[in-house]
Scaffold this active site. Structure first.
Site, PDB file in Angstrom:
ATOM      1  N   LEU A  79       0.836  -1.203   0.000  1.00  0.00           N
ATOM      2  CA  LEU A  79       0.000   0.000   0.000  1.00  0.00           C
ATOM      3  C   LEU A  79       0.868   1.250   0.000  1.00  0.00           C
ATOM      4  O   LEU A  79       1.929   1.289   0.633  1.00  0.00           O
ATOM      5  CB  LEU A  79      -0.909   0.016   1.233  1.00  0.00           C
ATOM      6  CG  LEU A  79      -1.800  -1.211   1.427  1.00  0.00           C
ATOM      7  CD1 LEU A  79      -2.822  -0.947   2.511  1.00  0.00           C
ATOM      8  CD2 LEU A  79      -2.472  -1.627   0.145  1.00  0.00           C
TER       9      LEU A  79
ATOM     10  N   GLY B 204       0.989  -5.408   1.023  1.00  0.00           N
ATOM     11  CA  GLY B 204      -0.053  -5.389  -0.008  1.00  0.00           C
ATOM     12  C   GLY B 204       0.393  -6.013  -1.317  1.00  0.00           C
ATOM     13  O   GLY B 204      -0.427  -6.535  -2.081  1.00  0.00           O
TER      14      GLY B 204
ATOM     15  N   ASN C  42       4.304  -8.307   6.284  1.00  0.00           N
ATOM     16  CA  ASN C  42       5.188  -7.783   7.330  1.00  0.00           C
ATOM     17  C   ASN C  42       4.519  -6.694   8.180  1.00  0.00           C
ATOM     18  O   ASN C  42       5.194  -5.890   8.823  1.00  0.00           O
ATOM     19  CB  ASN C  42       6.465  -7.224   6.692  1.00  0.00           C
ATOM     20  CG  ASN C  42       6.178  -6.129   5.672  1.00  0.00           C
ATOM     21  OD1 ASN C  42       5.170  -6.163   4.992  1.00  0.00           O
ATOM     22  ND2 ASN C  42       7.059  -5.155   5.562  1.00  0.00           N
ATOM     23  N   GLU C  43       3.175  -6.664   8.169  1.00  0.00           N
ATOM     24  CA  GLU C  43       2.458  -5.566   8.822  1.00  0.00           C
ATOM     25  C   GLU C  43       2.845  -5.368  10.285  1.00  0.00           C
ATOM     26  O   GLU C  43       3.022  -4.236  10.734  1.00  0.00           O
ATOM     27  CB  GLU C  43       0.928  -5.789   8.717  1.00  0.00           C
ATOM     28  CG  GLU C  43       0.337  -5.423   7.373  1.00  0.00           C
ATOM     29  CD  GLU C  43       0.587  -6.459   6.280  1.00  0.00           C
ATOM     30  OE1 GLU C  43       1.174  -7.507   6.569  1.00  0.00           O
ATOM     31  OE2 GLU C  43       0.191  -6.200   5.133  1.00  0.00           O
TER      32      GLU C  43
HETATM   33  C1  LIG Z   1      -0.173   4.070   9.311  1.00  0.00           C
HETATM   34  C2  LIG Z   1      -1.605   4.052   9.694  1.00  0.00           C
HETATM   35  C3  LIG Z   1      -2.072   2.682  10.053  1.00  0.00           C
HETATM   36  C4  LIG Z   1      -3.551   2.619  10.240  1.00  0.00           C
HETATM   37  C5  LIG Z   1      -4.049   1.233  10.144  1.00  0.00           C
HETATM   38  C6  LIG Z   1      -3.956   0.739   8.750  1.00  0.00           C
HETATM   39  C7  LIG Z   1      -4.170  -0.741   8.657  1.00  0.00           C
HETATM   40  C8  LIG Z   1      -3.523  -1.233   7.402  1.00  0.00           C
HETATM   41  C9  LIG Z   1      -3.730  -2.648   7.144  1.00  0.00           C
HETATM   42  C10 LIG Z   1      -2.926  -3.087   5.928  1.00  0.00           C
HETATM   43  C11 LIG Z   1      -1.585  -2.752   6.128  1.00  0.00           C
HETATM   44  C12 LIG Z   1      -0.518  -2.686   5.350  1.00  0.00           C
HETATM   45  C13 LIG Z   1      -0.380  -3.093   4.031  1.00  0.00           C
HETATM   46  C14 LIG Z   1       0.798  -2.406   3.354  1.00  0.00           C
HETATM   47  O1  LIG Z   1       1.021  -2.749   2.251  1.00  0.00           O
HETATM   48  S1  LIG Z   1       1.697  -1.149   4.119  1.00  0.00           S
HETATM   49  C15 LIG Z   1       3.111  -0.879   3.075  1.00  0.00           C
HETATM   50  C16 LIG Z   1       4.150  -1.882   3.412  1.00  0.00           C
HETATM   51  N1  LIG Z   1       5.281  -1.755   2.545  1.00  0.00           N
HETATM   52  C17 LIG Z   1       6.526  -1.932   2.951  1.00  0.00           C
HETATM   53  O2  LIG Z   1       6.802  -2.200   4.074  1.00  0.00           O
HETATM   54  C18 LIG Z   1       7.576  -1.744   1.900  1.00  0.00           C
HETATM   55  C19 LIG Z   1       8.424  -0.570   2.196  1.00  0.00           C
HETATM   56  N2  LIG Z   1       9.402  -0.410   1.133  1.00  0.00           N
HETATM   57  C20 LIG Z   1      10.517  -1.160   1.020  1.00  0.00           C
HETATM   58  O3  LIG Z   1      10.765  -2.103   1.729  1.00  0.00           O
HETATM   59  C21 LIG Z   1      11.453  -0.788  -0.095  1.00  0.00           C
HETATM   60  O4  LIG Z   1      11.143   0.530  -0.513  1.00  0.00           O
HETATM   61  C22 LIG Z   1      11.402  -1.733  -1.301  1.00  0.00           C
HETATM   62  C23 LIG Z   1      10.005  -1.952  -1.818  1.00  0.00           C
HETATM   63  C24 LIG Z   1      12.044  -3.078  -0.937  1.00  0.00           C
HETATM   64  C25 LIG Z   1      12.247  -1.102  -2.432  1.00  0.00           C
HETATM   65  O5  LIG Z   1      13.540  -0.824  -1.987  1.00  0.00           O
HETATM   66  P1  LIG Z   1      14.521   0.074  -2.867  1.00  0.00           P
HETATM   67  O6  LIG Z   1      15.805   0.166  -2.124  1.00  0.00           O
HETATM   68  O7  LIG Z   1      14.572  -0.456  -4.253  1.00  0.00           O
HETATM   69  O8  LIG Z   1      13.806   1.479  -2.982  1.00  0.00           O
HETATM   70  P2  LIG Z   1      13.640   2.596  -1.855  1.00  0.00           P
HETATM   71  O9  LIG Z   1      14.752   3.568  -1.994  1.00  0.00           O
HETATM   72  O10 LIG Z   1      13.421   1.998  -0.537  1.00  0.00           O
HETATM   73  O11 LIG Z   1      12.257   3.271  -2.313  1.00  0.00           O
HETATM   74  C26 LIG Z   1      12.186   4.045  -3.489  1.00  0.00           C
HETATM   75  C27 LIG Z   1      11.159   5.123  -3.258  1.00  0.00           C
HETATM   76  O12 LIG Z   1       9.884   4.499  -3.083  1.00  0.00           O
HETATM   77  C28 LIG Z   1       9.295   4.956  -1.854  1.00  0.00           C
HETATM   78  N3  LIG Z   1       8.468   3.869  -1.272  1.00  0.00           N
HETATM   79  C29 LIG Z   1       8.850   2.646  -0.914  1.00  0.00           C
HETATM   80  N4  LIG Z   1       7.819   1.923  -0.448  1.00  0.00           N
HETATM   81  C30 LIG Z   1       6.736   2.739  -0.505  1.00  0.00           C
HETATM   82  C31 LIG Z   1       5.368   2.580  -0.145  1.00  0.00           C
HETATM   83  N5  LIG Z   1       4.874   1.431   0.354  1.00  0.00           N
HETATM   84  N6  LIG Z   1       4.547   3.628  -0.334  1.00  0.00           N
HETATM   85  C32 LIG Z   1       4.991   4.784  -0.837  1.00  0.00           C
HETATM   86  N7  LIG Z   1       6.304   5.002  -1.203  1.00  0.00           N
HETATM   87  C33 LIG Z   1       7.152   3.992  -1.039  1.00  0.00           C
HETATM   88  C34 LIG Z   1      10.499   5.274  -0.993  1.00  0.00           C
HETATM   89  O13 LIG Z   1      10.125   6.130   0.048  1.00  0.00           O
HETATM   90  C35 LIG Z   1      11.403   5.942  -1.987  1.00  0.00           C
HETATM   91  O14 LIG Z   1      10.949   7.227  -2.226  1.00  0.00           O
HETATM   92  P3  LIG Z   1      11.972   8.431  -2.471  1.00  0.00           P
HETATM   93  O15 LIG Z   1      12.749   8.057  -3.685  1.00  0.00           O
HETATM   94  O16 LIG Z   1      12.817   8.502  -1.250  1.00  0.00           O
HETATM   95  O17 LIG Z   1      11.107   9.623  -2.665  1.00  0.00           O
END
Ligand SMILES: CCCCCCCCCC/C=C\CC(=O)SCCNC(=O)CCNC(=O)[C@H](O)C(C)(C)COP(=O)(O)OP(=O)(O)OC[C@H]1O[C@@H](n2cnc3c(N)ncnc32)[C@H](O)[C@@H]1OP(=O)(O)O
Length: 264
Positions: free
Chosen positions: A87, A132, A154-155
């Protein structure tokens, strides 16, 4: 609801798929006219994070494919190392209540559409697939994952509780015991680890290999009646969707989440 379920597989038999290709900004859909296999490609750099717009396009793409005579659909990513980062964090940061509601609804609708397709589905996971991203792949019937990436729900590591239909999707794929261990610890599996527990069905060397293996999966159904296949899929998956879609608990849970999100 029931009429939708029974009408779709019959209607697809009367539609041609030939030479179909459509590309919107965030999702590309192409159908190979020789194999009848559709490929749905997420293309939202940098990480295919799932925002409202991407979810709406994904949902639309999988719904549209229901009206075409396809052999199956592959979900993959245009990005080199990411399937989907899950997400979009920005959707959860101080959202307006209407946007939060629309976002959650689009997430659930997309999951239901993919989980319930009348045609077979495979996720060709060509990069990292946390949270997600993992959910999307779990909605498909089969997962092929390129080596050396990570996948999982990994939530808890993020301090978030995975909704029960995330949990149900995991339990539909791996054992209850493994799901408990994975979800409570917020475990992200490497490709080979995911393969060992059955979270992915096959591993692949690269995207091309993953796509080839995904295509091969569909040939299992060459001699299977598509309507019998779909009704059997519904028999197996229907209860999970019903619970996810209708229960009072879900509505309360969603209100609670939106409430939490709008306060952070
Ligand atoms: C918070 C309120 C909670 C309220 C209750 C809600 C209940 C929710 C229930 C469901 C819950 C969750 C489902 C989800 O999916 S939450 C999202 C979980 N995602 C992650 O943990 C992934 C995080 N990202 C990573 O691990 C890494 O970014 C990656 C995907 C492995 C990629 O690594 P990389 O080295 O290739 O790139 P990186 O430099 O880290 O990222 C590049 C740019 O992308 C931005 N970014 C990464 N992930 C997200 C994301 N999920 N959403 C938006 N943007 C993201 C990152 O910030 C970098 O941006 P920038 O270049 O610095 O501007």
């Amino acid at each position: 609801m029931a009429s939708k379920i029974f009408v779709r597989p019959i209607s697809i038999a009367f539609n041609a798929f030939r030479n179909y290709s459509s590309s919107s900004k965030l999702v590309d859909v192409s159908i190979n006219d020789k194999t009848g296999i559709a490929t749905v490609t997420m293309q939202r750099p940098p990480v295919n994070s799932l925002n409202y717009e991407l979810l709406i396009e994904l949902n639309g793409a999988f719904q549209d494919l229901g009206s075409k005579k396809i052999k199956g659909a592959i979900l993959t990513s245009s990005l080199k190392t990411i399937f989907s980062a899950g997400l979009d964090i920005l959707e959860m940061y101080k959202p307006k209540p209407e946007r939060a509601n629309a976002f959650w609804t689009s997430l659930q609708d997309t999951w239901i559409t993919i989980f319930n397709t009348p045609y077979p589905t495979v996720a060709a996971i060509n990069g990292h697939s946390p949270a997600g991203g993992c959910l999307l792949s779990l909605a498909c019937e089969y997962r092929v994952m390129v080596n050396n990436y990570t996948i999982g729900l990994n939530e808890t590591k993020l301090g978030i509780v995975a909704p029960f239909w995330f949990v149900a999707s995991m339990k539909n794929t791996i054992s209850n015991r493994e799901s408990e261990l994975a979800l409570t610890s917020g475990r992200l599996y490497k490709t080979d680890e995911a393969f060992k527990v059955g979270l992915v069905d096959e591993t692949a060397e690269n995207k091309e290999d993953a796509l080839a293996k995904a295509e091969k999966f569909f040939s299992r159904f060459d001699a299977v009646n598509p309507i019998a296949r779909f009704l059997t899929k519904q028999e197996l998956r229907g209860k999970i969707v019903k619970v996810g879609r209708k229960t009072f608990i879900y509505k309360i849970f969603r209100k609670f989440q939106i409430c939490m999100m709008t306060r952070i």
